[in-house]
Design an enzyme around this catalytic site. Sequence first.
Site, PDB file in Angstrom:
ATOM      1  N   ILE A  85      11.731  11.227   1.758  1.00 16.04           N
ATOM      2  CA  ILE A  85      10.591  10.382   2.116  1.00 16.04           C
ATOM      3  C   ILE A  85      10.013   9.744   0.858  1.00 16.04           C
ATOM      4  O   ILE A  85       9.748  10.435  -0.130  1.00 16.04           O
ATOM      5  CB  ILE A  85       9.485  11.230   2.797  1.00 16.04           C
ATOM      6  CG1 ILE A  85      10.069  12.006   3.980  1.00 16.04           C
ATOM      7  CG2 ILE A  85       8.321  10.359   3.243  1.00 16.04           C
ATOM      8  CD1 ILE A  85       9.235  13.202   4.406  1.00 16.04           C
ATOM      9  N   CYS A  86       9.796   8.445   0.916  1.00 15.19           N
ATOM     10  CA  CYS A  86       9.136   7.752  -0.190  1.00 15.19           C
ATOM     11  C   CYS A  86       7.649   7.660   0.150  1.00 15.19           C
ATOM     12  O   CYS A  86       7.241   6.877   1.011  1.00 15.19           O
ATOM     13  CB  CYS A  86       9.739   6.361  -0.359  1.00 15.19           C
ATOM     14  SG  CYS A  86       9.015   5.476  -1.743  1.00 15.19           S
TER      15      CYS A  86
END
Length: 197
Positions: A85-86
């Site tokens: 996840i960014c």
Amino acid sequence: MQRASRLKRELQMLSTEPPPGITCWQTEEQMDDLRAQIVGGADTPYEGGLFSLEIKVPERYPFEPPKIRFLTPIYHPNIDNSGRICHDALKLPPKGAWKPSLNISTVLTSIQLLMAEPNPDDPLMADISSEFKYNKQLFMEKAKKWTEKHAVQKNMGVVESDKENTPDQNDSSRKREALSVQQETEERPQEAKRACV
């Protein structure tokens, strides 16, 4: 010692007052290996889906952010194919916004928000990001398909195979299942059920 007592407190809070649509628990007796589930938000392409996440709590927690990744495939500009996840809250400053006052509950809530409102300007998946920006209709269709394929709980055949059931039994077993998934299994069209088998 600080990490253990803090994690214990956080897990206690997550089990007694979980954020809406989020559950989190520890795997066996491993306090630093957690699992979470996020229910896809209403009016998003993830609606009706139940997304599983893995949370690894580092030795230096809370001075280091937890490592969180999706175990359920999700079509999203800020989440890659391996589930990474960014998100600012998962990175240390200066690049990120993690601080020790944050906790697992707040981070899961912010991931839930990111699912509802992707950030195409900070993508992990450039192609999905440009699709989100320039062809939202196509993005929505693909994200819905992925949700139906990977995140919608399979209908275990309660209705189809148990033909002898009386209508009342059929109805109540369907209601139970709908509650455990997310209040709308009954209304979901037959194709969606077939797509996730």
